[in-house]
Design a protein around this motif. Sequence first.
Motif, mmCIF file in Angstrom:
data_model
loop_
_atom_site.group_PDB
_atom_site.id
_atom_site.type_symbol
_atom_site.label_atom_id
_atom_site.label_comp_id
_atom_site.label_asym_id
_atom_site.label_seq_id
_atom_site.Cartn_x
_atom_site.Cartn_y
_atom_site.Cartn_z
ATOM 1 N N PRO A 184 0.790 -1.239 0.000
ATOM 2 C CA PRO A 184 0.000 0.000 0.000
ATOM 3 C C PRO A 184 0.820 1.286 0.000
ATOM 4 O O PRO A 184 0.219 2.369 -0.051
ATOM 5 N N ASP A 185 2.168 1.212 0.091
ATOM 6 C CA ASP A 185 2.977 2.419 0.252
ATOM 7 C C ASP A 185 3.912 2.620 -0.937
ATOM 8 O O ASP A 185 4.374 1.644 -1.555
ATOM 9 N N PRO A 186 4.253 3.876 -1.259
ATOM 10 C CA PRO A 186 5.245 4.145 -2.315
ATOM 11 C C PRO A 186 6.589 3.527 -1.948
ATOM 12 O O PRO A 186 7.022 3.571 -0.794
ATOM 13 N N MET A 187 7.276 2.955 -2.927
ATOM 14 C CA MET A 187 8.570 2.303 -2.720
ATOM 15 C C MET A 187 9.509 2.687 -3.865
ATOM 16 O O MET A 187 9.072 3.188 -4.911
ATOM 17 N N VAL A 188 10.800 2.423 -3.678
ATOM 18 C CA VAL A 188 11.775 2.583 -4.745
ATOM 19 C C VAL A 188 12.093 1.208 -5.311
ATOM 20 O O VAL A 188 11.851 0.177 -4.670
ATOM 21 N N ALA A 189 12.634 1.172 -6.509
ATOM 22 C CA ALA A 189 12.938 -0.092 -7.167
ATOM 23 C C ALA A 189 13.963 -0.881 -6.359
ATOM 24 O O ALA A 189 14.846 -0.327 -5.702
ATOM 25 N N GLY A 190 13.829 -2.210 -6.417
ATOM 26 C CA GLY A 190 14.758 -3.069 -5.711
ATOM 27 C C GLY A 190 14.106 -4.387 -5.369
ATOM 28 O O GLY A 190 12.925 -4.624 -5.677
ATOM 29 N N THR A 191 14.883 -5.266 -4.737
ATOM 30 C CA THR A 191 14.393 -6.569 -4.291
ATOM 31 C C THR A 191 14.379 -6.589 -2.772
ATOM 32 O O THR A 191 15.383 -6.254 -2.138
ATOM 33 N N TYR A 192 13.253 -7.003 -2.214
ATOM 34 C CA TYR A 192 13.066 -6.938 -0.771
ATOM 35 C C TYR A 192 12.612 -8.296 -0.247
ATOM 36 O O TYR A 192 11.681 -8.912 -0.793
ATOM 37 N N ASN A 193 13.247 -8.764 0.816
ATOM 38 C CA ASN A 193 12.736 -9.911 1.562
ATOM 39 C C ASN A 193 11.584 -9.434 2.442
ATOM 40 O O ASN A 193 11.740 -8.491 3.227
ATOM 41 N N ILE A 194 10.418 -10.070 2.311
ATOM 42 C CA ILE A 194 9.270 -9.633 3.108
ATOM 43 C C ILE A 194 8.855 -10.673 4.153
ATOM 44 O O ILE A 194 8.096 -10.349 5.067
ATOM 45 N N MET A 195 9.355 -11.902 4.018
ATOM 46 C CA MET A 195 8.987 -12.932 4.993
ATOM 47 C C MET A 195 9.989 -14.071 4.916
ATOM 48 O O MET A 195 10.523 -14.379 3.849
ATOM 49 N N GLY B 93 -2.335 -7.836 -4.720
ATOM 50 C CA GLY B 93 -3.606 -7.182 -4.437
ATOM 51 C C GLY B 93 -3.474 -5.692 -4.667
ATOM 52 O O GLY B 93 -3.302 -5.225 -5.793
ATOM 53 N N VAL B 94 -3.495 -4.919 -3.601
ATOM 54 C CA VAL B 94 -3.294 -3.472 -3.693
ATOM 55 C C VAL B 94 -1.826 -3.202 -4.007
ATOM 56 O O VAL B 94 -0.923 -3.765 -3.392
ATOM 57 N N ASN B 95 -1.581 -2.313 -4.966
ATOM 58 C CA ASN B 95 -0.211 -1.941 -5.320
ATOM 59 C C ASN B 95 -0.117 -0.429 -5.468
ATOM 60 O O ASN B 95 -0.546 0.128 -6.480
ATOM 61 N N ASN B 96 0.417 0.216 -4.448
ATOM 62 C CA ASN B 96 0.625 1.664 -4.487
ATOM 63 C C ASN B 96 2.105 2.024 -4.549
ATOM 64 O O ASN B 96 2.489 3.147 -4.231
ATOM 65 N N THR B 97 2.929 1.074 -4.938
ATOM 66 C CA THR B 97 4.366 1.345 -4.986
ATOM 67 C C THR B 97 4.748 2.259 -6.139
ATOM 68 O O THR B 97 5.797 2.899 -6.117
ATOM 69 N N GLY B 98 3.916 2.280 -7.177
ATOM 70 C CA GLY B 98 4.274 2.990 -8.403
ATOM 71 C C GLY B 98 5.143 2.155 -9.318
ATOM 72 O O GLY B 98 5.615 2.647 -10.350
ATOM 73 N N LEU B 99 5.388 0.881 -8.966
ATOM 74 C CA LEU B 99 6.247 -0.009 -9.731
ATOM 75 C C LEU B 99 5.543 -1.343 -9.946
ATOM 76 O O LEU B 99 4.470 -1.591 -9.394
ATOM 77 N N GLY C 53 14.757 -20.099 -1.216
ATOM 78 C CA GLY C 53 14.822 -20.913 -0.011
ATOM 79 C C GLY C 53 13.635 -20.622 0.898
ATOM 80 O O GLY C 53 12.473 -20.764 0.500
ATOM 81 N N GLN C 54 13.903 -20.170 2.113
ATOM 82 C CA GLN C 54 12.838 -19.861 3.064
ATOM 83 C C GLN C 54 12.314 -18.437 2.921
ATOM 84 O O GLN C 54 11.374 -18.056 3.618
ATOM 85 N N PHE C 55 12.860 -17.638 2.016
ATOM 86 C CA PHE C 55 12.540 -16.218 1.949
ATOM 87 C C PHE C 55 11.567 -15.930 0.801
ATOM 88 O O PHE C 55 11.807 -16.314 -0.345
ATOM 89 N N LEU C 56 10.472 -15.233 1.152
ATOM 90 C CA LEU C 56 9.586 -14.678 0.138
ATOM 91 C C LEU C 56 10.082 -13.279 -0.204
ATOM 92 O O LEU C 56 10.241 -12.427 0.674
ATOM 93 N N ARG C 57 10.292 -13.036 -1.514
ATOM 94 C CA ARG C 57 10.841 -11.772 -1.959
ATOM 95 C C ARG C 57 9.879 -11.087 -2.924
ATOM 96 O O ARG C 57 9.084 -11.748 -3.586
ATOM 97 N N VAL C 58 9.983 -9.779 -2.984
ATOM 98 C CA VAL C 58 9.303 -9.013 -4.014
ATOM 99 C C VAL C 58 10.345 -8.150 -4.705
ATOM 100 O O VAL C 58 11.157 -7.491 -4.058
ATOM 101 N N THR C 59 10.312 -8.173 -6.030
ATOM 102 C CA THR C 59 11.185 -7.324 -6.838
ATOM 103 C C THR C 59 10.312 -6.261 -7.484
ATOM 104 O O THR C 59 9.328 -6.571 -8.163
ATOM 105 N N LEU C 60 10.649 -4.991 -7.249
ATOM 106 C CA LEU C 60 9.927 -3.864 -7.794
ATOM 107 C C LEU C 60 10.757 -3.256 -8.933
ATOM 108 O O LEU C 60 11.920 -2.898 -8.740
ATOM 109 N N ALA C 61 10.134 -3.159 -10.080
ATOM 110 C CA ALA C 61 10.865 -2.621 -11.243
ATOM 111 C C ALA C 61 9.929 -1.726 -12.055
ATOM 112 O O ALA C 61 8.712 -1.813 -11.962
#
Length: 432
Positions: A384-395, A410-416, A424-432
């Motif tokens: 739900p929040d604005p973000m900058v491009a990159g790869t983030y571990n979220i869980m 679902g909701v995407n307010n990142t602008g990307l 492995g055990q990490f869920l990641r999101v890549t914003l581009a």
Amino acid sequence: TVQLGRDINALTGNIGFGLTTVQAGATLNILGANEAPGRPVIADLSNLGNVNITGPDACGEGNFRNVGSWNNASTVTLTDSKFTFNNPTTFTANAGTILVNDGATLNAKIAMPATQTLQLNGDGKCSAFGQPEGALEYGAAVTIASPIQIQSDTLMTANGAGPTVFSGVLSGSSTLKLDNYAGTATRSGTATFSNAGNTFTGDLIIDSTSLLDSHPLAFDESNVIMEGSAYIQNTQTMTFKSLASDSPNTNITTWGVPIILTDNGVTTFAGRIVNSAAGFNTVTLDGSGEELILTNPTAVNSGYRAVNGAKFSFTGGQGVGKIDVESGSTFTFGRTTSGYVNTGPVNMTGNSTLEVRAITPSSTGFFIAYGGLNVTGGYKVDLPDPMVAGTYNIMQAWTGTGPGQIPTIGVNNTGLTPTFSWSGQFLRVTLA
């Protein structure tokens, strides 16, 4: 009409150690500025008419008490006074009413019968130190069986360890506040409301005192607000409309049972919520538009369940014990710091949602699911929040059926544009 006492600013005499009878249609007015602990103005009372006990509008003055039996078959009214029941007091079986006006206090630290209805108003008489004493002062380990009618915003104070059991029906729609007699942040006093027939619908404020093991439906129509060092402990499921606290010193302990919130709206809870054992849901939030924001989730045995579109928000802290997110509900984490779910798993069913908040535009919330992530029927991730491009571990999910399952956005307010993946055990999101 008979008046005992010259006026409200003078000392009051007494009728003596015998039976005073007020017949139907008659009135006994008792006036005076007696100082604590109160003058025994009457001994045995039989009231079939009206008794009015009035003191001055001055702190620490206007104290009265009885000596012997109490037969009130009509109405006793307290105005700007404090009336203390002498212990022991013998009550008869006749039904009557004690009306406590705003500015007066009934000191009921003895067992009270169901025949005497208490009508309460206001914050009570003020002590010699300027402290409000409550419309009802309690605190002994006794049962108050009297029905209690909250007629206006009312303070009840605990003056003693208790526990005091209120077994009569509690009714009214104004705010009821439970506090300790000293009005300090140090918790003291306990109250149990045991009647299943309570019809009370007002807000319940608990400030630096304890609500213990009350009936599951004692406050099912109340918004519950905890302040200071307030404490709730229950071995039975309790239902509230909502739950809120702005103090990290507030505490809730349940013993293998949940607190159910039925009409929560959006509230913040800053205290600790603990279950006596791992694996149980401590709080259940039911319904869309409802959100409980946890700002201090430091109890690893606390479990949370959101159903039918409800939302639990986890702003940070050490961790919680268990999360169940069902039927289109949402689990939110982030905002300030990362955290973890410790002893139990995160269970996602019915296409529910993980809402990942940004801590900064270049960092997201992150949590560790030590008990694993289990997914049934797919799940979504909201950003739900604005973000900058990159790869983030979220869980990080240590076990379960979820690792490897890719969520939908679902909701995407990142602008990307987001892309999800597992490493492995990490869920990641890549914003581009």
